[in-house]
Design an enzyme around this catalytic site. Structure first.
Site, PDB file in Angstrom:
ATOM      1  CB  SER A  44      -6.677   4.516   0.525  1.00 31.75           C
ATOM      2  OG  SER A  44      -7.051   4.585   1.882  1.00 31.75           O
TER       3      SER A  44
ATOM      4  N   GLY B 214      -9.944   4.108   3.177  1.00 33.11           N
ATOM      5  CA  GLY B 214     -10.053   5.182   4.157  1.00 33.11           C
ATOM      6  C   GLY B 214      -9.826   6.575   3.591  1.00 33.11           C
TER       7      GLY B 214
ATOM      8  CE  LYS C 206      -3.817  -2.286   2.168  1.00 35.49           C
ATOM      9  NZ  LYS C 206      -4.737  -2.444   3.242  1.00 35.49           N
TER      10      LYS C 206
ATOM     11  CG  HIS D 228      -3.964   2.997   2.288  1.00 35.70           C
ATOM     12  ND1 HIS D 228      -4.918   2.041   2.022  1.00 35.70           N
ATOM     13  CD2 HIS D 228      -3.155   3.049   1.197  1.00 35.70           C
ATOM     14  CE1 HIS D 228      -4.691   1.532   0.826  1.00 35.70           C
ATOM     15  NE2 HIS D 228      -3.634   2.121   0.297  1.00 35.70           N
TER      16      HIS D 228
END
Length: 119
Positions: free
Chosen positions: A88, A90, A20, A45
């Site tokens: 991601s 988030g 990531k 992340h």
């Protein structure tokens, strides 16, 4: 560019593998730049962002960071290839075009591609 901001490296990613990554906007007293960070050791992340913020605080308390999004990087050091893709959950999807341009500053001899496909 501020002297403090110059101490922040543009790219810090793992030397090989799939991991990531996040694109981060860093500011220091009106000056700013974008940086790329990516590590296999981070499960989320947000872990990358937390780790990066801790490093920035050690450089100077005046540095402020904001995550602009994330994705994944496939780093093939043997073939000198980087592939940036995904997003991601988030932070949303980073602007991979900007991430690639930053990656090219460190990996100028690499074939670097990006895609909106995959997670």
């Amino acid at each position: 560019m501020s002297e403090t901001l110059n101490k922040v490296v543009d790219v810090d990613i793992d030397p090989n593998g799939v991991f990531k990554y996040i694109l981060i906007h860093v500011k220091d007293n009106g000056m700013e730049k974008k940086i790329v960070r990516g590590y296999q050791r981070c499960d989320y992340h947000a872990d990358i962002f937390d780790e990066t913020e801790a490093v920035l605080k050690k450089i100077s308390s005046s540095l402020k960071a904001k995550c602009l999004g994330g994705g994944r990087i496939k780093h093939d050091a043997a073939d000198k290839k980087l592939h940036v893709y995904g997003y991601s959950q988030g932070y949303g999807k980073a602007d991979h075009d900007i991430s690639v341009s930053i990656l090219k500053t460190k990996y100028s001899d690499y074939d670097i591609t990006w895609s909106d496909e995959g997670y």
